[in-house]
Structures are given as C-alpha cells and as structure tokens.
Scaffold this motif. Sequence first.
Motif, mmCIF file in Angstrom:
data_model
loop_
_atom_site.group_PDB
_atom_site.id
_atom_site.type_symbol
_atom_site.label_atom_id
_atom_site.label_comp_id
_atom_site.label_asym_id
_atom_site.label_seq_id
_atom_site.Cartn_x
_atom_site.Cartn_y
_atom_site.Cartn_z
ATOM 1 N N GLU A 1 0.849 -1.189 0.000
ATOM 2 C CA GLU A 1 0.000 0.000 0.000
ATOM 3 C C GLU A 1 0.884 1.237 0.000
ATOM 4 O OE1 GLU A 1 -4.116 0.599 2.187
ATOM 5 O OE2 GLU A 1 -2.465 1.154 3.534
ATOM 6 N N GLN B 1 0.755 5.780 -0.488
ATOM 7 C CA GLN B 1 -0.083 6.975 -0.478
ATOM 8 C C GLN B 1 0.249 7.829 -1.684
ATOM 9 O OE1 GLN B 1 -1.289 8.533 3.298
ATOM 10 N NE2 GLN B 1 -0.747 10.629 2.700
ATOM 11 N N THR C 1 -1.218 11.268 -4.318
ATOM 12 C CA THR C 1 -2.003 12.505 -4.310
ATOM 13 C C THR C 1 -2.732 12.652 -5.639
ATOM 14 O OG1 THR C 1 -0.450 13.593 -2.818
ATOM 15 C CG2 THR C 1 -1.925 15.016 -4.072
ATOM 16 N N SER D 1 -4.793 13.476 -0.822
ATOM 17 C CA SER D 1 -4.023 12.239 -0.729
ATOM 18 C C SER D 1 -4.931 11.062 -0.389
ATOM 19 C CB SER D 1 -2.930 12.364 0.335
ATOM 20 O OG SER D 1 -1.986 13.358 -0.035
ATOM 21 N N PHE D 2 -4.559 9.895 -0.872
ATOM 22 C CA PHE D 2 -5.299 8.685 -0.541
ATOM 23 C C PHE D 2 -4.360 7.484 -0.660
ATOM 24 C CE2 PHE D 2 -5.658 9.239 -5.086
ATOM 25 C CZ PHE D 2 -5.606 7.963 -5.628
ATOM 26 N N LYS D 3 -4.735 6.399 -0.024
ATOM 27 C CA LYS D 3 -3.930 5.184 -0.068
ATOM 28 C C LYS D 3 -4.443 4.272 -1.183
ATOM 29 C CE LYS D 3 -2.541 5.157 4.789
ATOM 30 N NZ LYS D 3 -2.570 4.411 6.090
ATOM 31 N N THR D 4 -3.509 3.594 -1.842
ATOM 32 C CA THR D 4 -3.876 2.694 -2.924
ATOM 33 C C THR D 4 -3.026 1.439 -2.848
ATOM 34 O OG1 THR D 4 -4.214 2.528 -5.334
ATOM 35 C CG2 THR D 4 -2.240 3.675 -4.591
ATOM 36 N N CYS E 1 -8.639 8.270 -8.185
ATOM 37 C CA CYS E 1 -9.008 9.305 -7.218
ATOM 38 C C CYS E 1 -10.405 9.011 -6.671
ATOM 39 C CB CYS E 1 -8.997 10.679 -7.881
ATOM 40 S SG CYS E 1 -7.377 11.188 -8.496
#
Length: 263
Positions: free
Chosen positions: A47, A49, A51, A58-61, A91
Amino acid sequence: MQTSKSPSRNSLAAKAGAAPRAVTTALCLGLSLGAGTLGAKALLLGEVQVTCPIDGKSFKTAVIAGFVLHGVRLDLKPLGSLIAPNPFPVCPENGFVMYRSQFSDAEVAAIKPIVLTDEFRKQRAKHTDYYMAAYVKERLGGDDYDLAQTYLQASWEAERDKPQLTVLYRTLALERFEAFLQHDASKSEHWWTASMLAGELERLLGRFEAVEARFRDLPFEEARTSLGQAGSALVSATDQIRLHALSHNAAPEMYSEAVGRRT
C-alpha cells in the motif's frame, strides 16, 4: 517460472504488462522461465499513499509488491499470480484514473475540464479503469499506438469485471492499431507488435479470414533479421495466431515457444 518482488510501481508496471510496448517485455519475458522464491500462487500486495492531481487530496492505494509470472497470451496479457493489467490508482472523489505517476500543471489544467463533467461521471459508472484512462487520453489528443494499448488492456479488465464490454474494447483497440499502421510503415518493433496484435484482435473477434489476409504478405524474414529475438518471437506468435484462425478458434490462447512459424 518467473517471479518479481519489488515495491516500485514503475518497474512492476513494465513486468506485469501494464504497457505491452515491445515483445521483448511480453513474449520473451513471459517465457523466460526460471526458478523462483515465491509460491506458485503468490501475489504480494502493498500500500502506498498518492495525491490526486485533480483535487490535491491524498489517498492510499494498493500496489503489487510481488507475483509469479508463468507465461503470456497471444494478445500479450501476462499470466500468473499477478493482476493484469496492473491496477492504476483512482481518485476516490472524482474517479480520475492516474495512468501516470506525474502530470504537469498544463496537463492537469487540460484534464480537469474533462473529469469534472456529468458525461465523465456517466461513463465512469459504466466502464473499466483502463477504458476511462483511454477516454481522457483521447480528449487530450493521445497517439494511436498508446490508445490501442490502453483499450487492449481495458479488454483484459473487462474479461474479469465487465465481460459484456470485452468485444467493444477489443474493437476499439483494433481500430487504433489500424490507425497507427495506416501512418507508420517503419517495420520497427512497434510496427510489428501492432501488426501482430491487430491480427490477434481480429481472431478474438471471430474475423478469421481477415487474419490470413493481414499476415499473408508480411516480411517475416526481415523481422527475424532486424529485430533479433523479439522478431523471432513475433514471427512465432503470428504463426500461432494464423493456426488458431484457420481452425476458427476465437478463444484467448497462450503463446508457446515450442511452436515455430510454418511456411
């Protein structure tokens, strides 16, 4: 059995078939089988992070951190414990598919009016991530070869997630490969890959006579001479596609290094 263990999204993308630009990274890689350290069914996920370039949030992927590769299909889809195509970050709030790790300010300025529309949201609800990447690329004036690849990979997604769209995506990929071949006569590896994939897409779409018409007069010996190992793999792949087309087989098939071109 080929294995990979790495946290790098870019290196994984090349190995996992995120962009089948050359047969040397698909046919040749997929069939260079050796001893591995991962289990036969191993898929390791990590995982990171990121943007979103559209809203700056920001998000986790999830990212692929390790996989086992045991072969490749004739349409260059890699086979193994990996996810193909390599998943792009999406996003969460606007649905933009981050098909690159970085975008310039000018690119973001051009992309925002595309993404922040009702039409984009409507299409996003219907289609796969790679299709939506192609949707944006087309409106930015993307080149035919890259768009063809993106639609091709969208067809792999569709097989798994939205099978009713597989034929549409294969058709769009074929149209873009055709457009590329109409203005490129370089006999480069890109040209050969586009020619081979166009024939394979025709086969998968059940257009069997078109496959033979496309491949009949291709300069196969020139490919072997100018492209080396990649050329030999391409020639072998085209022969296998022809054989499947002659038997009216429209199913996805694995590339076999044991099958050479028949003259």
